[in-house]
Design a protein around this motif. Structure first.
Motif, short mmCIF file in Angstrom:
data_model
loop_
_atom_site.label_atom_id
_atom_site.label_comp_id
_atom_site.label_asym_id
_atom_site.label_seq_id
_atom_site.Cartn_x
_atom_site.Cartn_y
_atom_site.Cartn_z
N SER A 106 3.27 -8.89 -5.89
CA SER A 106 4.50 -8.40 -5.29
C SER A 106 4.50 -6.87 -5.23
O SER A 106 4.66 -6.18 -6.24
CB SER A 106 5.66 -8.91 -6.15
OG SER A 106 6.86 -8.60 -5.59
N GLY A 107 4.25 -6.32 -4.04
CA GLY A 107 4.26 -4.87 -3.86
C GLY A 107 3.17 -4.17 -4.65
O GLY A 107 3.36 -3.03 -5.12
N LEU A 108 2.00 -4.80 -4.78
CA LEU A 108 0.89 -4.17 -5.50
C LEU A 108 0.35 -3.00 -4.69
O LEU A 108 -0.02 -3.15 -3.53
CB LEU A 108 -0.22 -5.22 -5.73
CG LEU A 108 -1.52 -4.69 -6.34
CD1 LEU A 108 -1.31 -4.24 -7.79
CD2 LEU A 108 -2.61 -5.78 -6.29
N ARG A 109 0.32 -1.80 -5.29
CA ARG A 109 -0.20 -0.61 -4.59
C ARG A 109 -1.62 -0.33 -5.09
O ARG A 109 -1.85 -0.18 -6.29
CB ARG A 109 0.69 0.59 -4.85
CG ARG A 109 2.07 0.47 -4.20
CD ARG A 109 2.89 1.74 -4.43
NE ARG A 109 2.39 2.88 -3.66
CZ ARG A 109 2.66 3.08 -2.38
NH1 ARG A 109 3.40 2.23 -1.72
NH2 ARG A 109 2.16 4.14 -1.75
N VAL A 110 -2.56 -0.31 -4.16
CA VAL A 110 -3.97 -0.10 -4.51
C VAL A 110 -4.49 1.10 -3.74
O VAL A 110 -4.36 1.17 -2.50
CB VAL A 110 -4.81 -1.35 -4.13
CG1 VAL A 110 -6.25 -1.16 -4.57
CG2 VAL A 110 -4.24 -2.60 -4.74
N SER A 111 -5.07 2.03 -4.45
CA SER A 111 -5.61 3.23 -3.82
C SER A 111 -6.67 2.84 -2.78
O SER A 111 -7.44 1.89 -2.98
CB SER A 111 -6.21 4.11 -4.93
OG SER A 111 -7.12 4.97 -4.39
N ALA A 112 -6.70 3.59 -1.66
CA ALA A 112 -7.60 3.23 -0.55
C ALA A 112 -9.05 3.17 -1.00
O ALA A 112 -9.85 2.38 -0.46
CB ALA A 112 -7.43 4.23 0.60
N ASP A 113 -9.44 3.98 -2.00
CA ASP A 113 -10.85 3.95 -2.43
C ASP A 113 -11.18 2.72 -3.28
O ASP A 113 -12.31 2.57 -3.72
CB ASP A 113 -11.23 5.25 -3.14
CG ASP A 113 -10.41 5.49 -4.39
OD1 ASP A 113 -9.68 4.58 -4.80
OD2 ASP A 113 -10.51 6.61 -4.96
N GLN A 114 -10.18 1.86 -3.49
CA GLN A 114 -10.46 0.60 -4.19
C GLN A 114 -10.69 -0.56 -3.23
O GLN A 114 -10.83 -1.71 -3.66
CB GLN A 114 -9.32 0.26 -5.16
CG GLN A 114 -9.33 1.17 -6.37
CD GLN A 114 -8.13 0.98 -7.27
OE1 GLN A 114 -7.45 1.95 -7.62
NE2 GLN A 114 -7.84 -0.25 -7.64
N MET A 115 -10.73 -0.23 -1.93
CA MET A 115 -11.12 -1.29 -0.99
C MET A 115 -12.63 -1.51 -1.11
O MET A 115 -13.40 -0.54 -1.16
CB MET A 115 -10.76 -0.93 0.44
CG MET A 115 -11.24 -1.99 1.43
SD MET A 115 -10.78 -1.64 3.11
CE MET A 115 -9.11 -2.25 3.13
#
Ligand code: FAD
Length: 387
Positions: A215-224
């Motif tokens: 629910s609304g997990l925010r993941v830094s773009a470099d963790q893709m």
């Protein structure tokens, strides 16, 4: 087979038989899988014996698939063996995927703790059926991700996520406009809530299989992991070898179940003779030997295809179906040969039987593999004969 693989497999087999098997009656083997305390204790023993993560060499390189097979079959000789040696699912498949796709920074942060047995991981793909989510058909994915500045925001619900409860690292699949994406996340995270751990037929995997709400997990773009929209392609990189390594571990388990059944049949008397001297019992054990050898050869063949650089999609489907179905027969006969003892918790035969039943479903149910093979047969026919 190479000498290095033979040597590692021999050391692993000695370790599993001498050090791990005595833990098979340990009360810390819970209904939802062994406790982390038990797994950590076993990993410490494997570390001391030099057989922790034996399929990845100290320089970070991976044994070939054919070499991996002999080593993972040896770890599978006890249901606790893969956990002790750090060759269990889903960590083994996740390590393989990260080794292939992760950046050097991602490897240092997410792969190294896995290789050293310091954390467990989970792979989040399947979703609840009643919500129309991804299952056999991953394109039904409902979990979404959208870019917000330099973060991705993920929302959705996942089910059957092995080891999510207690994992330190997660790989989450979600859908963006570009297509499927994979993200590496640290766990636990307050935005990922375990709703329940399901009661399932199997019991070998720590943390069991969880249903989680994201629910609304925010993941830094470099963790893709890799590129946006390439998630299914990366999942495929993981799927063929991961499928095959399940075959390897469960082959080890069935070799052991057959040993236990063979021992029983050679000691137990009924109607004035040893059980094995009754033709019906002897034939069941003979059929076990035939199925076990066919499974071993199928694994070796498919491993060779992957070692040749192919994704092995069709071959791993064929191997997964052939091996899981053959092992189901072996486990069932092993139970039958042992009579009442076979369905009791006094030996691991009963557990192996339950585990193999689930193996016919995860990493692609038998019917889905046959269906995709049938589509390939149709395509190949059309390519030769035209529409
Ligand atoms: C023990 C266990 C561990 C798991 N661990 C994980 C995990 O860690 N992470 C994760 O993401 N998922 C995990 N899964 C989920 C697993 O990948 C799915 O159960 C599997 O993909 C099947 O999806 P489904 O359960 O939704 O079945 P459904 O998609 O509902 O399919 C039900 C049945 O329909 C039949 N079927 C479906 N499609 C076809 C077809 N094309 N042709 C013929 N028959 C068909 C098959 O018989 C199939 O068994 C796990 C499952 C189990 C049982």
């Amino acid at each position: 087979m190479t000498e290095r693989a033979r040597d590692i497999a021999a050391r692993v087999e000695r370790f599993v038989r001498d050090m791990v098997v005595p833990y098979e009656r340990d009360p810390r083997r819970g209904a939802h899988g062994p406790s982390d305390a038990l797994v950590d204790e076993l990993k410490d023993l494997a570390r001391s014996a030099g057989v922790l993560t034996p399929h990845i060499l100290p320089d970070g390189s991976h044994l070939t698939q054919r070499e991996t097979a002999v080593v993972l079959i040896a770890t599978g000789l006890s249901p606790l063996g893969p956990l002790a040696c750090n060759t269990a699912a889903p960590d083994e498949g996740n390590m393989y995927l990260l080794g292939k796709v992760a950046t050097p920074e991602q490897k240092a942060r997410f792969l190294d703790p896995l290789v050293h047995g310091e954390a467990r991981s989970a792979f989040f793909m399947t979703e609840p059926a009643e919500e129309g989510g991804a299952g056999s058909d991953p394109s039904m994915m409902r979990t979404t991700c959208r870019l917000d500045g330099n973060h991705w925001v993920i929302n959705g619900r996942k089910r059957f996520i092995t080891g999510a409860d207690g994992a330190g690292i997660g790989i989450i699949m979600a859908k963006a406009e570009e297509g499927a994406c994979l993200f590496l996340v640290d766990l636990p995270d307050p935005a990922i809530r375990t709703m329940r751990v399901l009661d399932t037929i199997d019991s070998s995997m720590p943390g069991g299989h969880a249903e989680v709400e994201i629910s609304g997990l925010r993941v830094s773009a470099d963790q893709m992991l890799g590129q946006a929209g390439e998630g299914f392609r990366y999942a495929q990189i993981r799927l063929s070898p991961a499928r095959l390594s399940h075959c390897m571990r469960w082959l080890g388990a069935c070799i052991r179940a057959n040993e236990i059944a063979t021992d029983y049949a050679n000691r137990r008397q009924a109607f004035g003779k040893t059980l094995i001297d009754h033709e019906g019992v002897g034939f069941m054990l003979a059929d076990n030997l035939i199925d076990l050898k066919q499974a071993e050869l199928m694994i070796d063949w498919c491993a060779g295809v992957l070692d040749g650089g192919s994704l092995g999609v069709a071959e791993s489907s064929m191997a997964k179906v052939a091996v899981s179905e053959a092992l189901m027969r072996v486990a069932d006969r092993s139970v039958q040969v042992m009579g009442g003892l076979g369905v009791s918790g006094d030996t691991i035969v009963e557990q192996v039987f339950r585990e193999i039943r689930a193996f016919r479903i995860y990493d692609g149910p038998t019917e889905v593999h046959k269906w995709s093979l049938a589509k390939k047969i149709r395509r190949d026919w059309k390519a030769t004969h035209g529409d």
